[in-house]
Design a protein around this motif. Structure first.
Motif, short mmCIF file in Angstrom:
data_model
loop_
_atom_site.label_atom_id
_atom_site.label_comp_id
_atom_site.label_asym_id
_atom_site.label_seq_id
_atom_site.Cartn_x
_atom_site.Cartn_y
_atom_site.Cartn_z
N VAL A 153 -7.52 8.90 5.45
CA VAL A 153 -8.57 8.11 4.80
C VAL A 153 -8.25 8.05 3.31
N ASP A 154 -8.26 6.85 2.76
CA ASP A 154 -8.03 6.68 1.32
C ASP A 154 -9.33 6.29 0.63
N LEU A 155 -9.54 6.90 -0.51
CA LEU A 155 -10.68 6.52 -1.36
C LEU A 155 -10.11 5.84 -2.60
N ILE A 156 -10.48 4.57 -2.76
CA ILE A 156 -9.92 3.74 -3.83
C ILE A 156 -11.03 3.37 -4.79
N ARG A 157 -10.89 3.81 -6.02
CA ARG A 157 -11.89 3.48 -7.05
C ARG A 157 -11.17 2.94 -8.28
N GLU B 124 -7.32 -1.57 11.36
CA GLU B 124 -7.67 -0.82 10.16
C GLU B 124 -9.16 -1.02 9.87
N ALA B 125 -9.68 -0.20 8.99
CA ALA B 125 -11.05 -0.42 8.52
C ALA B 125 -11.10 -0.25 7.00
N PHE B 126 -11.79 -1.17 6.37
CA PHE B 126 -12.06 -1.10 4.93
C PHE B 126 -13.57 -1.15 4.75
N THR C 195 -13.69 1.48 -2.57
CA THR C 195 -13.36 1.12 -1.19
C THR C 195 -12.86 2.34 -0.44
N ILE C 196 -13.29 2.48 0.82
CA ILE C 196 -12.69 3.47 1.71
C ILE C 196 -11.81 2.72 2.70
N HIS C 197 -10.58 3.17 2.82
CA HIS C 197 -9.64 2.56 3.74
C HIS C 197 -9.31 3.60 4.82
N ILE C 198 -9.74 3.34 6.04
CA ILE C 198 -9.37 4.21 7.16
C ILE C 198 -8.12 3.60 7.76
#
Lengths: 332, 332
Positions: free
Chosen positions: A260-264, A238-240, A247-250
């Protein structure tokens, strides 16, 4: 060149060659033309399976065929240098599997050859062209996560330990870093630039290659990367990308991800989902043909400088972690 | 001692002191007896809120009260050394917040005092006593994931940048490593022992403390740890222990988790769920009272050697990453 339809050749008949051929079929401007192997039997079998027009029992015959426009070099790492030079010196455009070479010196010779022969050359860093990765870069450029502070990425899988096989054989350039660790390193370089300082450890297999490698980068923009790879255990792959604003979580497997998740903080997580036909090798192949359409010998999306940064960083990691190869496979 | 019911005192009235007091109420053999602060007003307010019998406006008065059996030292890091010595020299059992001291030298003096005074002393490394963590250790000891190869753990949160506050103030021992990085370091030491080699980087806040720290350990048993902490970005605060036969995932926030997953190839993931009353500080408090019941001055579950390994590893990380504090807060 055939009116913007290109005759592709594949040098090598391994697993990646096969997946690449399948993805190439998705592109209307790609003609599956020829395959070359040191074994005519393997070449014929591969050509038959993937419906290539020609099968050659040597690389020399492959590059001597005037109809070949582009060669995808899919041989083991240690052969990338010699095989690519053979193609370039015979005027063939080259898409060369990663790592582009065993070291920076070899790669510099390859660039020289591409320039001298005025032929297209690109490292097959396919992740750079995957829609999910492009989205990730766009989000960062838009400021969606503020300033990057911490990049966290791994690539792990438990491989079958076979001392004859490619992965653990030092004479074939085996080891975790060059084969899979290159992906997290690529990510960190793409997002935060070449590190100003590198620290790393490696675990060694009985054969002497690195079975796992852990890496820390310090980047000039006041950010850190924490990266690792392993052939002896499964992992998240994974990539954070953690920034000051989110945070972007690939998601796994991040190097070919569809999500791809964008977490704010205080906001609902935004999911970006990508429908990806095939595995994803077609995007880099499209870039090659686009560059040829435009008469370019270098991609501006994954440039020679990008490859130079990557291979020189891998060299530096190897030095720091004590990963070395027999001299004969590092020579020019 | 009061017939196996113990009079607890809390030294300090901060956030952790308050959470600890709430958890302490869950234990029938714990009597919430006294609170001490440098401010009688804060002491009275805290005692009133948590229904302690006594409130003292100085630590000296607190430890002079013969009815106090155990003192939970919940002052800022830089005070742990002095405050613990005050308690120990007055014959009070001590549970001291982590990090147990600012450096190894201070901690060695604290052990000497506990031995000389024949009084119980333990670092409040509460994660060691949380059921999910105990399960994780059991699974590893049973061989559920084979040999550990890679430990991956972080502790991150985006803190409000306040140069007067504890987290970013060098004179209060602020910084990411000592406050939260200690948890991933603890995990690696518990599972794979003290590292034979350490590499680390730190990012610095304007105040000079580390705002983030990345760490690599190489362990003697041929395993690696990849750890990081940050006060300037959010993160997963998870732990993965990757072995040759599988992975244990301690879910976020791993240091006080209720869920442990056991992931093995070709098998369905096993979820272990724990119902945890309170936050989880009560488990370490139970251990303190159990040790006192048994007449012990040291816990065998989180021993002085465990704390020594931890503080000396933190010292080594600081040296490697260039994290230093003003001399006056490191002195004996």
């Amino acid at each position: 060149m055939t009116n913007n339809k290109y005759n592709w050749a594949i040098l090598g008949t391994g697993k990646i060659a096969s997946i690449f051929a399948s993805d190439l079929k998705l592109l209307p401007n790609a003609n599956l033309y020829a395959v070359g192997s040191r074994s005519i039997g393997l070449a014929k079998e591969f050509a038959s399976k993937h419906v290539f027009q020609k099968a050659y029992g040597s690389y020399e015959e492959l590059v001597a065929d005037p109809a070949v426009d582009i060669v995808y070099v899919a041989s083991p790492h240690v052969k990338h240098y010699g095989n690519s030079l053979l193609c370039l010196n015979n005027g063939k455009a080259v898409l060369c599997e990663k790592p582009v070479a065993m070291n920076e010196q070899q790669f510099r010779m390859m660039i020289d050859s591409a320039k001298k022969n005025k032929v297209f050359f690109m490292e097959a860093l396919w992740t750079r062209f995957i829609p999910s990765f492009i989205k990730c870069k766009e989000l960062i450029e838009e400021g969606a996560i503020g300033d990057i502070k911490l990049i966290e990425s791994d690539f792990c899988f438990k491989a079958i330990y076979d001392i004859e096989g490619r992965l653990f054989n030092p004479l074939l350039g085996g080891g975790a870093l060059l084969d899979i660790g290159i992906y997290p390193v690529f990510l960190a370089l793409q997002l935060s630039g070449k590190p100003i300082s590198i620290k790393a450890f490696a675990l060694k297999a009985d054969t002497g290659v690195d079975s796992a490698c852990s890496m820390l980068f310090k980047h000039s923009d006041n950010a850190l990367s924490v990266l690792f790879c392993s052939l002896i255990n499964d992992g998240q792959t994974e990539a954070f990308i953690h920034g000051t604003e989110g945070t972007i979580h690939i998601k796994s497997m991040w190097h070919m991800s569809s999500v791809v998740d964008l977490i704010r903080e205080g906001e609902e997580t935004v999911h970006f989902q990508f429908i990806k036909p095939g595995i994803g090798y077609q995007y880099e192949a499209t870039e090659v043909m686009k560059c040829l359409d435009e008469g370019k010998i270098e991609s501006s999306i994954f440039s020679w400088q990008n490859s130079l940064d990557l291979i020189s960083t891998l060299d530096a990691i190897r030095k720091e972690a004590g990963i070395s190869y027999p001299k004969e496979i590092e020579k020019l």
